[in-house]
Enzyme design. Structure first.
Site, mmCIF file in Angstrom:
data_model
loop_
_atom_site.group_PDB
_atom_site.id
_atom_site.type_symbol
_atom_site.label_atom_id
_atom_site.label_comp_id
_atom_site.label_asym_id
_atom_site.label_seq_id
_atom_site.Cartn_x
_atom_site.Cartn_y
_atom_site.Cartn_z
ATOM 1 N N ASP A 189 0.845 -1.211 0.000
ATOM 2 C CA ASP A 189 0.000 0.000 0.000
ATOM 3 C C ASP A 189 0.873 1.251 0.000
ATOM 4 O O ASP A 189 0.563 2.239 0.644
ATOM 5 C CB ASP A 189 -0.938 -0.022 1.226
ATOM 6 C CG ASP A 189 -2.071 0.979 1.077
ATOM 7 O OD1 ASP A 189 -2.336 1.430 -0.048
ATOM 8 O OD2 ASP A 189 -2.706 1.315 2.103
ATOM 9 N N LYS A 192 2.530 3.219 -6.045
ATOM 10 C CA LYS A 192 2.120 2.088 -6.895
ATOM 11 C C LYS A 192 3.236 1.612 -7.834
ATOM 12 O O LYS A 192 3.261 0.443 -8.206
ATOM 13 C CB LYS A 192 0.843 2.438 -7.680
ATOM 14 C CG LYS A 192 -0.271 3.040 -6.804
ATOM 15 C CD LYS A 192 -0.557 2.277 -5.515
ATOM 16 C CE LYS A 192 -1.092 3.149 -4.405
ATOM 17 N NZ LYS A 192 -1.105 2.514 -3.078
ATOM 18 N N ASP A 217 -3.420 -2.976 -2.453
ATOM 19 C CA ASP A 217 -4.537 -2.020 -2.485
ATOM 20 C C ASP A 217 -4.436 -1.147 -3.739
ATOM 21 O O ASP A 217 -3.381 -1.080 -4.389
ATOM 22 C CB ASP A 217 -4.491 -1.144 -1.213
ATOM 23 C CG ASP A 217 -5.758 -0.290 -1.072
ATOM 24 O OD1 ASP A 217 -6.770 -0.606 -1.730
ATOM 25 O OD2 ASP A 217 -5.733 0.693 -0.307
ATOM 26 N N ASN A 218 -5.529 -0.501 -4.068
ATOM 27 C CA ASN A 218 -5.577 0.526 -5.141
ATOM 28 C C ASN A 218 -5.158 0.018 -6.509
ATOM 29 O O ASN A 218 -4.464 0.740 -7.243
ATOM 30 C CB ASN A 218 -4.664 1.721 -4.785
ATOM 31 C CG ASN A 218 -4.966 2.333 -3.446
ATOM 32 O OD1 ASN A 218 -4.121 2.279 -2.533
ATOM 33 N ND2 ASN A 218 -6.135 2.885 -3.296
ATOM 34 N N GLU A 247 -11.277 4.624 -1.041
ATOM 35 C CA GLU A 247 -11.613 4.974 0.338
ATOM 36 C C GLU A 247 -12.441 6.264 0.415
ATOM 37 O O GLU A 247 -12.094 7.262 -0.200
ATOM 38 C CB GLU A 247 -10.337 5.114 1.194
ATOM 39 C CG GLU A 247 -9.187 5.933 0.594
ATOM 40 C CD GLU A 247 -8.230 5.111 -0.269
ATOM 41 O OE1 GLU A 247 -8.644 4.100 -0.837
ATOM 42 O OE2 GLU A 247 -7.065 5.533 -0.375
HETATM 43 C C1 LIG Z 1 -1.550 4.920 0.721
HETATM 44 S S1 LIG Z 1 -0.494 5.433 1.980
HETATM 45 C C2 LIG Z 1 -0.550 4.079 3.104
HETATM 46 C C3 LIG Z 1 -1.860 3.990 3.815
HETATM 47 C C4 LIG Z 1 -1.861 2.986 4.950
HETATM 48 N N1 LIG Z 1 -1.443 1.682 4.513
HETATM 49 C C5 LIG Z 1 -3.250 2.897 5.545
HETATM 50 O O1 LIG Z 1 -4.098 2.242 4.921
HETATM 51 O O2 LIG Z 1 -3.491 3.466 6.605
HETATM 52 C C6 LIG Z 1 1.094 5.220 1.234
HETATM 53 C C7 LIG Z 1 2.262 5.505 2.154
HETATM 54 O O3 LIG Z 1 3.412 4.861 1.596
HETATM 55 C C8 LIG Z 1 4.546 5.663 1.837
HETATM 56 N N2 LIG Z 1 5.538 5.235 0.831
HETATM 57 C C9 LIG Z 1 5.446 5.382 -0.510
HETATM 58 N N3 LIG Z 1 6.468 4.797 -1.132
HETATM 59 C C10 LIG Z 1 7.247 4.254 -0.172
HETATM 60 C C11 LIG Z 1 8.462 3.506 -0.194
HETATM 61 N N4 LIG Z 1 9.076 3.169 -1.341
HETATM 62 N N5 LIG Z 1 8.992 3.124 0.995
HETATM 63 C C12 LIG Z 1 8.373 3.417 2.158
HETATM 64 N N6 LIG Z 1 7.222 4.129 2.237
HETATM 65 C C13 LIG Z 1 6.652 4.534 1.090
HETATM 66 C C14 LIG Z 1 4.026 7.086 1.692
HETATM 67 O O4 LIG Z 1 4.838 8.018 2.336
HETATM 68 C C15 LIG Z 1 2.630 6.964 2.309
HETATM 69 O O5 LIG Z 1 2.664 7.292 3.657
#
Ligand SMILES: C[S@@+](CC[C@H](N)C(=O)[O-])C[C@H]1O[C@@H](n2cnc3c(N)ncnc32)[C@H](O)[C@@H]1O
Length: 262
Positions: A189, A192, A217-218, A247
């Site tokens: 998640d 993408k 997800d997504n 969501e």
């Molecule tokens: C969609 S949100 C996650 C939502 C969470 N899983 C929830 O449902 O409560 C995506 C998160 O992934 C983090 N993120 C994106 N790419 C990442 C990566 N390569 N490594 C670590 N974190 C990452 C972003 O900073 C963001 O906080």
């Protein structure tokens, strides 16, 4: 002076037309509304309140949820994000799919990529048995700090460990640095474009065993087409699609479960 009036009039008319078009687009399109909120309104609100949206979500929870009650924390986040400000938590509808798959899988070693405010981490942690190990990876330190407080408030801090940093750096360290043998369940998640390369990293580092479950997800919005093509055309995985909605919105989205068959 008089000669410039027609030009001025056409500029003003064009601007009015653009504003009108934007207003109609935002009113009728959920995604346009989100983009408008995220890119414009949120920046203005953050500036005026000297606070980020994620801090506002946390404060709402601290003031309205019951400490030590994970379900109350989830309900309070869902209430805030459906009524006040949209946020990218997995949310209540897809959260039920996540719950169902966890209940069927009964995983002991779990990994989440993308912690954000800790919504899904709390959701997952509340269903785990006491001996389970659950690691969640987040590269944004501000989000990791919010998630830490959210998880602590929900009372599940002993069941979740946040690893701060990019997934692509941490996955290769899981075996040696974090004493993970293989993972029973992985929740994808994060951004993408990392779904496919991180799945390959999990495979290359021997972190999946026969029966390991990946839940993404997504897969429609924003969408992960590379990952979907890769996983569905790979005979080492058995895939199931779970239709749902983005969501807190009526826009169609889905989750994809991929079971590693070895
Ligand atoms: C969609 S949100 C996650 C939502 C969470 N899983 C929830 O449902 O409560 C995506 C998160 O992934 C983090 N993120 C994106 N790419 C990442 C990566 N390569 N490594 C670590 N974190 C990452 C972003 O900073 C963001 O906080």
């Amino acid at each position: 002076m008089l000669e410039s009036y027609p030009i001025l009039l056409s500029i003003v008319t064009s601007l009015l037309f653009i504003v009108l078009l934007l207003a109609v687009l935002i009113r009728n399109n959920g995604w346009a509304a989100i983009l408008w909120n995220e890119i414009v309104l949120q920046k203005i609100t953050n500036f005026i309140m000297a606070q980020s949206k994620e801090e506002r979500i946390l404060n709402f929870v601290l003031q309205n949820a019951v400490r030590g009650d994970p379900q109350s924390v989830l309900d309070t986040i869902d209430k805030y994000c459906s009524q006040k400000e949209w946020a990218m938590n997995v949310g209540d509808e897809k959260g039920l799919i996540l719950d169902k798959i966890l209940e069927e899988t009964k995983p002991s070693v779990l990994l989440e990529l993308g912690t954000y405010c800790g919504y899904s981490a709390v959701r997952i942690a509340r269903l785990l048995n006491p001996s389970a190990r659950f690691l969640t990876i987040e590269f944004n330190p501000a989000f990791a700090a919010i998630a830490r407080q959210m998880i602590e408030f929900a009372g599940v801090q002993d069941k979740v460990k946040i690893l701060e940093g990019p997934s692509e750096t941490i996955i290769p360290q899981l075996k040696k640095k974090h004493e993970v043998d293989t993972l029973d369940f992985v929740f994808l998640d994060h951004w993408k474009d990392r779904y496919m390369p991180d799945t390959i990293l999990l495979l290359d580092h021997g972190l999946l065993r026969k029966g390991s479950v990946i839940l993404a997800d997504n897969v429609i919005v924003p969408g992960a087409p590379e990952f979907i093509k890769y996983i569905r055309n790979n005979n080492r995985f058995e895939c199931t699609n779970y239709p749902a909605h983005v969501e807190y919105m009526k826009v169609k989205d889905a989750m994809e479960k991929a079971v590693f068959v070895g």
